[in-house]
Design an enzyme around this catalytic site. Structure first.
Site, PDB file in Angstrom:
ATOM      1  N   LYS A   6       0.858  -1.181   0.000  1.00 50.88           N
ATOM      2  CA  LYS A   6       0.000   0.000   0.000  1.00 50.88           C
ATOM      3  C   LYS A   6       0.892   1.228   0.000  1.00 50.88           C
ATOM      4  O   LYS A   6       2.015   1.131   0.515  1.00 50.88           O
ATOM      5  CB  LYS A   6      -0.962   0.022   1.196  1.00 50.88           C
ATOM      6  CG  LYS A   6      -0.378  -0.286   2.580  1.00 50.88           C
ATOM      7  CD  LYS A   6       0.740   0.478   3.165  1.00 50.88           C
ATOM      8  CE  LYS A   6       0.625   1.945   3.372  1.00 50.88           C
ATOM      9  NZ  LYS A   6       1.885   2.519   3.997  1.00 50.88           N
TER      10      LYS A   6
ATOM     11  N   TYR B  13      -4.518   4.237   6.221  1.00 51.56           N
ATOM     12  CA  TYR B  13      -5.038   3.275   7.211  1.00 51.56           C
ATOM     13  C   TYR B  13      -6.396   3.724   7.741  1.00 51.56           C
ATOM     14  O   TYR B  13      -7.279   2.903   7.985  1.00 51.56           O
ATOM     15  CB  TYR B  13      -4.050   3.091   8.370  1.00 51.56           C
ATOM     16  CG  TYR B  13      -2.864   2.244   7.988  1.00 51.56           C
ATOM     17  CD1 TYR B  13      -2.937   0.859   7.999  1.00 51.56           C
ATOM     18  CD2 TYR B  13      -1.656   2.827   7.603  1.00 51.56           C
ATOM     19  CE1 TYR B  13      -1.858   0.065   7.633  1.00 51.56           C
ATOM     20  CE2 TYR B  13      -0.570   2.055   7.223  1.00 51.56           C
ATOM     21  CZ  TYR B  13      -0.675   0.675   7.249  1.00 51.56           C
ATOM     22  OH  TYR B  13       0.397  -0.103   6.874  1.00 51.56           O
TER      23      TYR B  13
HETATM   24  P1  NAD Z   1      12.423   1.766   2.359  1.00 47.83           P
HETATM   25  O1  NAD Z   1      12.961   3.050   1.916  1.00 47.83           O
HETATM   26  O2  NAD Z   1      12.902   1.206   3.653  1.00 47.83           O
HETATM   27  O3  NAD Z   1      12.666   0.657   1.254  1.00 47.83           O
HETATM   28  C1  NAD Z   1      12.419   0.890  -0.120  1.00 47.83           C
HETATM   29  C2  NAD Z   1      13.286  -0.017  -0.957  1.00 47.83           C
HETATM   30  O4  NAD Z   1      13.058   0.279  -2.341  1.00 47.83           O
HETATM   31  C3  NAD Z   1      14.791   0.184  -0.687  1.00 47.83           C
HETATM   32  O5  NAD Z   1      15.416  -1.067  -0.572  1.00 47.83           O
HETATM   33  C4  NAD Z   1      15.275   0.914  -1.929  1.00 47.83           C
HETATM   34  O6  NAD Z   1      16.619   0.589  -2.255  1.00 47.83           O
HETATM   35  C5  NAD Z   1      14.328   0.374  -2.992  1.00 47.83           C
HETATM   36  N1  NAD Z   1      14.234   1.240  -4.158  1.00 47.83           N
HETATM   37  C6  NAD Z   1      14.141   0.796  -5.418  1.00 47.83           C
HETATM   38  N2  NAD Z   1      14.121   1.812  -6.271  1.00 47.83           N
HETATM   39  C7  NAD Z   1      14.205   2.940  -5.539  1.00 47.83           C
HETATM   40  C8  NAD Z   1      14.247   4.319  -5.885  1.00 47.83           C
HETATM   41  N3  NAD Z   1      14.172   4.738  -7.145  1.00 47.83           N
HETATM   42  N4  NAD Z   1      14.309   5.202  -4.873  1.00 47.83           N
HETATM   43  C9  NAD Z   1      14.352   4.811  -3.601  1.00 47.83           C
HETATM   44  N5  NAD Z   1      14.336   3.506  -3.218  1.00 47.83           N
HETATM   45  C10 NAD Z   1      14.265   2.586  -4.191  1.00 47.83           C
HETATM   46  O7  NAD Z   1      10.832   1.913   2.363  1.00 47.83           O
HETATM   47  P2  NAD Z   1       9.791   0.953   3.072  1.00 47.83           P
HETATM   48  O8  NAD Z   1       9.421   1.519   4.387  1.00 47.83           O
HETATM   49  O9  NAD Z   1      10.278  -0.439   3.021  1.00 47.83           O
HETATM   50  O10 NAD Z   1       8.498   1.143   2.130  1.00 47.83           O
HETATM   51  C11 NAD Z   1       8.381   0.474   0.891  1.00 47.83           C
HETATM   52  C12 NAD Z   1       6.895   0.296   0.540  1.00 47.83           C
HETATM   53  O11 NAD Z   1       6.279  -0.490   1.549  1.00 47.83           O
HETATM   54  C13 NAD Z   1       6.088   1.586   0.480  1.00 47.83           C
HETATM   55  O12 NAD Z   1       5.148   1.524  -0.565  1.00 47.83           O
HETATM   56  C14 NAD Z   1       5.389   1.661   1.807  1.00 47.83           C
HETATM   57  O13 NAD Z   1       4.152   2.364   1.778  1.00 47.83           O
HETATM   58  C15 NAD Z   1       5.157   0.193   2.088  1.00 47.83           C
HETATM   59  N6  NAD Z   1       5.083  -0.111   3.538  1.00 47.83           N
HETATM   60  C16 NAD Z   1       4.043  -0.829   4.001  1.00 47.83           C
HETATM   61  C17 NAD Z   1       3.935  -1.122   5.337  1.00 47.83           C
HETATM   62  C18 NAD Z   1       2.807  -1.964   5.861  1.00 47.83           C
HETATM   63  O14 NAD Z   1       2.668  -2.085   7.076  1.00 47.83           O
HETATM   64  N7  NAD Z   1       2.018  -2.579   4.995  1.00 47.83           N
HETATM   65  C19 NAD Z   1       4.906  -0.649   6.215  1.00 47.83           C
HETATM   66  C20 NAD Z   1       5.979   0.082   5.721  1.00 47.83           C
HETATM   67  C21 NAD Z   1       6.060   0.350   4.370  1.00 47.83           C
END
Ligand code: NAD
Length: 366
Positions: free
Chosen positions: A134, A219
């Site tokens: 999401k 949420y």
């Molecule tokens: P994060 O920044 O920790 O991780 C993102 C990942 O994507 C990194 O490994 C990064 O290297 C990679 N990536 C690939 N291409 C990229 C680019 N062009 N720019 C930046 N990063 C790039 O983020 P996250 O917290 O893991 O969030 C990722 C997704 O997961 C989001 O869509 C977020 O909304 C979702 N999320 C959902 C929940 C949940 O509880 N369902 C919780 C946290 C995050």
């Protein structure tokens, strides 16, 4: 731990049903095979990707078997940590070749929001099921294109709505459906936290598609729908910005929004990147109320009504989610609250209307 096991047991197979399933196996197609394990590649090895990978170590029906990442050192680390063979490792240039990999059933997209659209379409074209975090996309148009691509490719599209499998949440939904709360009159959703590093992708519109609303306010949007069991017919919204440097144009800091439902019930919600400890749902009916706090964090989730605590097992959300997704993909199981592209499109449509309402000051009819 004991209660989690008990819960996992109840949502998975009972030993007594095994002979029947084995018998069925010879007659039914693959996607009705209740013993099949969902073999998943994770795309985006960041903070949430890591949480999902760890949670999957306790899954009974889903297994982490592959990775897609632009960072070779992360791939190497994950390979040794999770025993992932080199043939299941891809980068963003090579992953269309996943089409020819019979050992991967689904790809779970856990990258910044604005990258979900292209990734899901490429995954569908490669003939793999797509699981997407999401917000599903950054606008309804993208969401529709993702749904169509998966339909055309005859693959499933599931969105990481982990709360749709959380036991306290499901119990409140059961109580509401059973009429135990009486007619629902009001929902309040508070979703927020204080965001740190101003250089992160979440504060870059190109990658996030928006601010707190896309990330955490969703949420309350989604919760308002599953808690009331209704779809909103009108929306009003007001935006407040205290830090224009950190929260640039297109990145919302705080939005209050209200929604009206066909029954006459109303919702009042707050989405913010600038207040700590906002994780609370309140549902009010003619006969009883439910308060959930925390309501959507990683847990343990807590809920109470006029009789006291609502007792349910505490689970690792992502473990249950991935096992349930295996059942949805292979057995056509229907979750209590949908997690498909159409469900996520509804949230995207509401979020677009919230932004429009905040910008224009108008009441938006849906
Ligand atoms: P994060 O920044 O920790 O991780 C993102 C990942 O994507 C990194 O490994 C990064 O290297 C990679 N990536 C690939 N291409 C990229 C680019 N062009 N720019 C930046 N990063 C790039 O983020 P996250 O917290 O893991 O969030 C990722 C997704 O997961 C989001 O869509 C977020 O909304 C979702 N999320 C959902 C929940 C949940 O509880 N369902 C919780 C946290 C995050």
């Amino acid at each position: 731990m004991h209660s989690r096991r008990k819960f996992l047991h109840t949502v998975s197979l009972s030993a007594a049903s095994l002979p029947f399933i084995n018998l069925k196996k010879s007659f039914m197609k693959d996607h009705f095979d209740e013993t099949k394990t969902l073999r998943v590649a994770i795309m985006g090895l960041g903070s949430y990707g890591t949480r999902v990978a760890e949670a999957m170590q306790s899954c009974t029906r889903a297994k982490l078997v592959g990775v897609i990442s632009g960072t070779p050192s992360k791939i190497k680390d994950w390979q040794s940590r999770y025993n992932i063979p080199g043939k299941n490792c891809y980068n963003y240039e090579t992953y269309d070749a996943i089409k020819n990999n019979p050992d991967i059933d689904a790809v779970y997209v856990i990258t910044p929001n604005a990258l979900h659209h292209d990734a899901v379409i490429r995954i569908a074209k490669a003939g793999k099921h797509a699981i997407c975090e999401k917000p599903m996309a950054i606008n309804p148009q993208q969401a529709k294109e993702m749904i169509n691509a998966c339909k055309m490719a005859n693959v499933k599209l599931l969105v990481g709505y982990r709360m749709h499998f959380e036991p306290h949440t499901l119990e409140v939904i059961r109580m509401r459906k059973a009429g135990e709360m009486g007619k629902i009159l009001f929902f309040q959703g508070l979703s927020g936290f204080v965001i740190g590093d101003p250089t992160q992708w979440r504060l870059n519109k190109e990658l996030s598609g928006g601010g707190a609303m896309m990330d955490i306010g969703i949420y309350s949007v989604n919760g308002a729908r599953y808690m009331t069991g209704e779809e909103p017919v009108w929306i009003t919204a007001q935006e407040t910005k205290t830090d224009k440097e950190k929260f640039k144009d297109g990145i919302d800091e705080t939005i209050q929004f209200e929604m009206g439902f066909p029954s006459g019930a109303v919702a009042s919600c707050l989405s913010t990147y600038n207040m700590e400890n906002l994780d609370r749902f309140f549902l009010n009916g003619e006969k009883d109320f439910v308060e959930m706090m925390p309501s959507t964090g990683y847990g343990p989730i807590r809920a109470k009504n006029s009789k006291g605590e609502i007792q349910q097992p505490d689970v690792i959300h992502q473990t249950v989610q991935m096992d349930e997704m295996a059942a949805i993909i292979f057995d056509n199981k229907q979750p209590v609250v949908p997690i498909d592209g159409e469900e996520a499109l509804k949230d995207m449509t509401i979020i677009e209307a919230i932004y429009k309402a905040a910008k224009t000051g108008n009441k938006i009819m849906l």
